[in-house]
Design a protein around this motif. Structure first.
Motif, PDB file in Angstrom:
ATOM      1  N   SER A 389       0.831  -1.211   0.000  1.00  0.00           N
ATOM      2  CA  SER A 389       0.000   0.000   0.000  1.00  0.00           C
ATOM      3  C   SER A 389       0.862   1.256   0.000  1.00  0.00           C
ATOM      4  O   SER A 389       0.503   2.254  -0.626  1.00  0.00           O
ATOM      5  N   LEU A 390       2.003   1.225   0.706  1.00  0.00           N
ATOM      6  CA  LEU A 390       2.915   2.366   0.684  1.00  0.00           C
ATOM      7  C   LEU A 390       3.432   2.606  -0.734  1.00  0.00           C
ATOM      8  O   LEU A 390       3.465   3.748  -1.216  1.00  0.00           O
ATOM      9  N   ALA A 391       3.817   1.514  -1.412  1.00  0.00           N
ATOM     10  CA  ALA A 391       4.275   1.645  -2.793  1.00  0.00           C
ATOM     11  C   ALA A 391       3.156   2.174  -3.691  1.00  0.00           C
ATOM     12  O   ALA A 391       3.382   3.023  -4.563  1.00  0.00           O
ATOM     13  N   ALA A 392       1.931   1.683  -3.471  1.00  0.00           N
ATOM     14  CA  ALA A 392       0.788   2.147  -4.270  1.00  0.00           C
ATOM     15  C   ALA A 392       0.489   3.616  -3.999  1.00  0.00           C
ATOM     16  O   ALA A 392       0.113   4.374  -4.904  1.00  0.00           O
ATOM     17  N   PHE A 393       0.655   4.039  -2.748  1.00  0.00           N
ATOM     18  CA  PHE A 393       0.405   5.436  -2.386  1.00  0.00           C
ATOM     19  C   PHE A 393       1.405   6.362  -3.080  1.00  0.00           C
ATOM     20  O   PHE A 393       1.037   7.407  -3.633  1.00  0.00           O
ATOM     21  N   VAL A 394       2.678   5.968  -3.082  1.00  0.00           N
ATOM     22  CA  VAL A 394       3.699   6.758  -3.769  1.00  0.00           C
ATOM     23  C   VAL A 394       3.422   6.792  -5.264  1.00  0.00           C
ATOM     24  O   VAL A 394       3.549   7.839  -5.919  1.00  0.00           O
ATOM     25  N   PHE A 395       3.019   5.657  -5.823  1.00  0.00           N
ATOM     26  CA  PHE A 395       2.700   5.609  -7.249  1.00  0.00           C
ATOM     27  C   PHE A 395       1.535   6.531  -7.571  1.00  0.00           C
ATOM     28  O   PHE A 395       1.550   7.233  -8.591  1.00  0.00           O
ATOM     29  N   ARG A 396       0.542   6.561  -6.710  1.00  0.00           N
ATOM     30  CA  ARG A 396      -0.624   7.417  -6.960  1.00  0.00           C
ATOM     31  C   ARG A 396      -0.245   8.895  -6.906  1.00  0.00           C
ATOM     32  O   ARG A 396      -0.793   9.726  -7.642  1.00  0.00           O
ATOM     33  N   LEU A 397       0.718   9.238  -6.044  1.00  0.00           N
ATOM     34  CA  LEU A 397       1.146  10.632  -5.928  1.00  0.00           C
ATOM     35  C   LEU A 397       2.009  11.075  -7.108  1.00  0.00           C
ATOM     36  O   LEU A 397       1.897  12.206  -7.581  1.00  0.00           O
ATOM     37  N   GLN A 398       2.880  10.186  -7.585  1.00  0.00           N
ATOM     38  CA  GLN A 398       3.860  10.580  -8.590  1.00  0.00           C
ATOM     39  C   GLN A 398       3.564  10.065  -9.995  1.00  0.00           C
ATOM     40  O   GLN A 398       4.217  10.460 -10.950  1.00  0.00           O
ATOM     41  N   GLY A 399       2.599   9.156 -10.113  1.00  0.00           N
ATOM     42  CA  GLY A 399       2.285   8.586 -11.419  1.00  0.00           C
ATOM     43  C   GLY A 399       1.476   9.538 -12.288  1.00  0.00           C
ATOM     44  O   GLY A 399       1.120  10.643 -11.878  1.00  0.00           O
ATOM     45  N   PRO A 400       1.140   9.107 -13.514  1.00  0.00           N
ATOM     46  CA  PRO A 400       0.427   9.980 -14.462  1.00  0.00           C
ATOM     47  C   PRO A 400      -1.075  10.100 -14.189  1.00  0.00           C
ATOM     48  O   PRO A 400      -1.807  10.665 -14.996  1.00  0.00           O
ATOM     49  N   ASP A 401      -1.564   9.545 -13.086  1.00  0.00           N
ATOM     50  CA  ASP A 401      -2.976   9.657 -12.702  1.00  0.00           C
ATOM     51  C   ASP A 401      -3.897   9.046 -13.757  1.00  0.00           C
ATOM     52  O   ASP A 401      -4.945   9.591 -14.092  1.00  0.00           O
ATOM     53  N   VAL A 402      -3.482   7.894 -14.273  1.00  0.00           N
ATOM     54  CA  VAL A 402      -4.312   7.152 -15.222  1.00  0.00           C
ATOM     55  C   VAL A 402      -5.042   6.019 -14.518  1.00  0.00           C
ATOM     56  O   VAL A 402      -6.236   5.798 -14.723  1.00  0.00           O
ATOM     57  N   SER A 403      -4.317   5.292 -13.649  1.00  0.00           N
ATOM     58  CA  SER A 403      -4.894   4.192 -12.896  1.00  0.00           C
ATOM     59  C   SER A 403      -4.089   4.012 -11.617  1.00  0.00           C
ATOM     60  O   SER A 403      -3.046   4.655 -11.436  1.00  0.00           O
ATOM     61  N   GLY A 404      -4.583   3.135 -10.744  1.00  0.00           N
ATOM     62  CA  GLY A 404      -3.947   2.977  -9.445  1.00  0.00           C
ATOM     63  C   GLY A 404      -2.764   2.041  -9.410  1.00  0.00           C
ATOM     64  O   GLY A 404      -2.058   1.984  -8.406  1.00  0.00           O
ATOM     65  N   THR A 405      -2.520   1.267 -10.479  1.00  0.00           N
ATOM     66  CA  THR A 405      -1.392   0.340 -10.493  1.00  0.00           C
ATOM     67  C   THR A 405      -0.604   0.511 -11.783  1.00  0.00           C
ATOM     68  O   THR A 405      -1.116   1.022 -12.786  1.00  0.00           O
ATOM     69  N   GLY A 430       8.146   4.110  -5.566  1.00  0.00           N
ATOM     70  CA  GLY A 430       7.339   3.447  -4.546  1.00  0.00           C
ATOM     71  C   GLY A 430       7.991   2.179  -4.035  1.00  0.00           C
ATOM     72  O   GLY A 430       7.958   1.882  -2.831  1.00  0.00           O
ATOM     73  N   LEU A 431       8.604   1.420  -4.944  1.00  0.00           N
ATOM     74  CA  LEU A 431       9.319   0.207  -4.542  1.00  0.00           C
ATOM     75  C   LEU A 431      10.452   0.567  -3.587  1.00  0.00           C
ATOM     76  O   LEU A 431      10.637  -0.093  -2.550  1.00  0.00           O
ATOM     77  N   HIS A 432      11.220   1.607  -3.917  1.00  0.00           N
ATOM     78  CA  HIS A 432      12.324   2.015  -3.042  1.00  0.00           C
ATOM     79  C   HIS A 432      11.822   2.450  -1.666  1.00  0.00           C
ATOM     80  O   HIS A 432      12.452   2.155  -0.642  1.00  0.00           O
ATOM     81  N   ALA A 433      10.687   3.150  -1.636  1.00  0.00           N
ATOM     82  CA  ALA A 433      10.136   3.588  -0.348  1.00  0.00           C
ATOM     83  C   ALA A 433       9.751   2.390   0.512  1.00  0.00           C
ATOM     84  O   ALA A 433      10.086   2.323   1.711  1.00  0.00           O
ATOM     85  N   ALA A 434       9.050   1.417  -0.096  1.00  0.00           N
ATOM     86  CA  ALA A 434       8.608   0.246   0.663  1.00  0.00           C
ATOM     87  C   ALA A 434       9.790  -0.600   1.115  1.00  0.00           C
ATOM     88  O   ALA A 434       9.853  -1.036   2.278  1.00  0.00           O
ATOM     89  N   ILE A 435      10.739  -0.840   0.220  1.00  0.00           N
ATOM     90  CA  ILE A 435      11.889  -1.673   0.566  1.00  0.00           C
ATOM     91  C   ILE A 435      12.785  -0.961   1.577  1.00  0.00           C
ATOM     92  O   ILE A 435      13.385  -1.594   2.456  1.00  0.00           O
ATOM     93  N   GLY A 436      12.892   0.362   1.471  1.00  0.00           N
ATOM     94  CA  GLY A 436      13.674   1.110   2.453  1.00  0.00           C
ATOM     95  C   GLY A 436      13.121   0.955   3.856  1.00  0.00           C
ATOM     96  O   GLY A 436      13.887   0.787   4.822  1.00  0.00           O
ATOM     97  N   VAL A 437      11.806   0.993   3.984  1.00  0.00           N
ATOM     98  CA  VAL A 437      11.175   0.786   5.291  1.00  0.00           C
ATOM     99  C   VAL A 437      11.452  -0.625   5.792  1.00  0.00           C
ATOM    100  O   VAL A 437      11.791  -0.834   6.970  1.00  0.00           O
ATOM    101  N   ALA A 438      11.327  -1.622   4.910  1.00  0.00           N
ATOM    102  CA  ALA A 438      11.568  -3.006   5.310  1.00  0.00           C
ATOM    103  C   ALA A 438      13.011  -3.196   5.775  1.00  0.00           C
ATOM    104  O   ALA A 438      13.271  -3.860   6.787  1.00  0.00           O
ATOM    105  N   ALA A 439      13.967  -2.628   5.038  1.00  0.00           N
ATOM    106  CA  ALA A 439      15.369  -2.751   5.426  1.00  0.00           C
ATOM    107  C   ALA A 439      15.628  -2.094   6.775  1.00  0.00           C
ATOM    108  O   ALA A 439      16.365  -2.632   7.618  1.00  0.00           O
ATOM    109  N   ALA A 440      15.028  -0.927   6.992  1.00  0.00           N
ATOM    110  CA  ALA A 440      15.228  -0.222   8.255  1.00  0.00           C
ATOM    111  C   ALA A 440      14.653  -1.021   9.430  1.00  0.00           C
ATOM    112  O   ALA A 440      15.272  -1.097  10.506  1.00  0.00           O
ATOM    113  N   LEU A 441      13.490  -1.629   9.235  1.00  0.00           N
ATOM    114  CA  LEU A 441      12.867  -2.406  10.310  1.00  0.00           C
ATOM    115  C   LEU A 441      13.704  -3.631  10.666  1.00  0.00           C
ATOM    116  O   LEU A 441      13.900  -3.938  11.847  1.00  0.00           O
TER     117      LEU A 441
END
Length: 484
Positions: A389-405, A430-441
């Motif tokens: 969901s974090l990756a999807a949220f980043v994609f929704r913010l930075q993507g071309p606003d065509v679809s959610g995935t 979005g992938l980097h954001a999600a994986i960065g959180v996982a690595a930090a945890l």
């Protein structure tokens, strides 16, 4: 095997039945949520009423759900079928681990056997993408679920013969309210997170999330008052057990998120075919399998404390390598990531289960195994839902606003090359954001393990408690007194 295949099959499923962004996440993780919410209940029921019936019933339900998923024509039917598969899986996992424990009363043999048991999961992860890739390259996406049916048939034929005497019934009943609390609380809380990532925040979603958290708090408080709790919170007083279970949770959070997002990355962002993506996952899966089987030997050499700590740092280092991927390449970093992290995953998968089962009397093995498996299954579901969901949220913010995935965006008619590039860049961010959180945890839990876990007395015999602290096997003296 099913989950690893599903990651690869999602682009094909999206093309065939066009799920929404929220439905796509539910297809992937509804199985894990159903399993996680019912594992403890079914582990207790298996302890009380015998494990064979749960194994046979669970396998039957799993087979029926697989057939339904294979021929699902809508996202709703596929989600429902995956939920039925989860119901079957919740009966299989704790009973299977308890049976392995019962077959090997010797502590060293049991540790090796559980390592092999854990390795079967890794082997499924290794075989699944290859088998699935071959099927997807020749047949429709439903074929990846049909491969379960012959396995279920063989199991139903041979399990009564070989496992019929491996059961330890005990009296008592499972608290129905606790089952409902855990299931409802998990589903409500995660639904709120998933829908917020896919559609944006709203008052309704915040209310649902708050209700889910409140139900889970109610569940925990109830367990403290029950004579026969569904979740034995007393086990968590031991720091070794607690760190091990947290390791099981976070290792699967990281593993599931990385597997799901990497599958989309390889196919949709880099344009590799499903079979190529499957073969790229093989080196990491092979390392994961070897690490699971070899964990007992590693523990004998360096001790359980060092092995637990090492698992966190291997996972964190492997995940960090994914941060160097990009839209113009990154396959080398992906393969290196799976290899390095695979060492950590293998250590954690074996140690979590062995520690949980060794910490309790034999008649509670199913319940302890259920806690270990619940941490894994809940981590698997949370990794996809929360980090996905974090990756999807980043994609929704930075993507071309065509679809959610990314998949549905790239398949949109009339999409320009610029929008396609923007969508791919947004997905990688979005992938980097999600994986960065996982690595930090995982890195943070490694530091906590260094601080919390007492040092082992390496000169003590493997099977005898040494008083306070850890024995050579990494269990406290109190744990050894009740070990099966």
């Amino acid at each position: 095997m099913d989950n690893s295949v599903l990651y690869l099959a999602m682009p094909s499923i999206t093309d065939a039945i066009s799920p929404s962004a929220g439905q796509a996440l539910w297809i992937v993780d509804i199985y894990g949520f159903v399993v996680a919410s019912l594992l403890i209940a079914f582990g207790n029921l298996g302890d009380r009423h015998g494990r064979l019936r749960f194994l046979l019933g669970g396998a039957t339900l799993f087979g029926i759900g697989s057939a339904g998923a294979a021929f699902a024509g809508t996202p709703e039917i596929l989600i429902a079928s995956r939920a039925l598969m989860g119901l079957g899986g919740a009966t299989l996992l704790p009973s299977g681990l308890a049976i392995v424990s019962s077959l090997f009363p010797d502590a060293r043999q049991r540790a090796r056997a559980i390592g092999i048991f854990a390795a079967t999961f890794a082997a499924g992860f290794a075989v699944g993408p290859v088998v699935g890739g071959l099927l997807l390259s020749r047949f429709w996406w439903g074929s990846v679920f049909l491969i379960n049916l012959p396995i279920v048939a063989v199991f139903l034929a041979f399990a009564p013969r070989f496992l019929k005497d491996v059961r330890e019934a005990r009296p008592g009943r499972v608290d129905a309210l606790s089952v409902a609390q855990s299931a409802i609380g998990i589903l409500l809380a995660v639904y709120a997170v998933k829908s917020a990532a896919a559609e944006g925040f709203s008052v309704e979603q915040l209310a649902i999330g708050a209700l889910g958290v409140a139900v889970l708090v109610w569940f925990v408080r109830r367990q403290l008052t029950l004579e026969e709790p569904l979740l034995d919170l007393g086990l968590f007083r031991d720091r070794v057990f607690t760190v091990a279970v947290l390791t099981g949770l976070l290792s699967l959070v990281a593993w599931a998120a990385a597997g799901y997002l990497s599958g989309v990355y390889l196919q949709s962002a880099l344009g590799y075919g499903v079979l190529v993506a499957a073969f790229l996952a093989l080196p990491g899966a092979a390392v994961l399998t070897v690490a699971c089987v070899g964990t007992a030997g590693v523990v004998e050499r360096i001790g359980k404390r060092a092995a637990l700590i090492a698992s966190h740092f291997f996972m964190a280092a492997g995940l960090a390598l994914l941060l160097f991927t990009g839209t113009d390449g990154g396959v080398v970093f992906y393969v290196a990531s799976t290899v390095v992290a695979g060492v950590g995953y293998g250590l954690s998968f074996s140690l979590v289960a062995e520690t949980a089962v060794a910490a309790v009397p034999a008649e509670r093995a199913g319940s302890a195994g259920a806690i270990a498996e619940m941490s894994n299954e809940l981590g698997n579901a949370l990794g996809i839902s929360l980090l996905g969901s974090l990756a999807a949220f980043v994609f929704r913010l930075q993507g071309p606003d065509v679809s959610g995935t990314l998949d549905t965006t790239l398949s949109a008619p009339g999409l320009s090359a610029a929008d396609a590039d923007q969508a791919k860049e947004a997905f990688v961010t979005g992938l980097h954001a999600a994986i960065g959180v996982a690595a930090a945890l995982t890195f943070a839990l490694g530091l906590l393990a260094v601080r919390w876990l007492p040092r082992e007395e390496r000169g003590a015999p493997a099977e005898e408690p040494t008083g306070e602290g850890l024995t050579r096997d990494g269990l406290t003296g109190e744990e050894e007194k009740v070990a099966p």
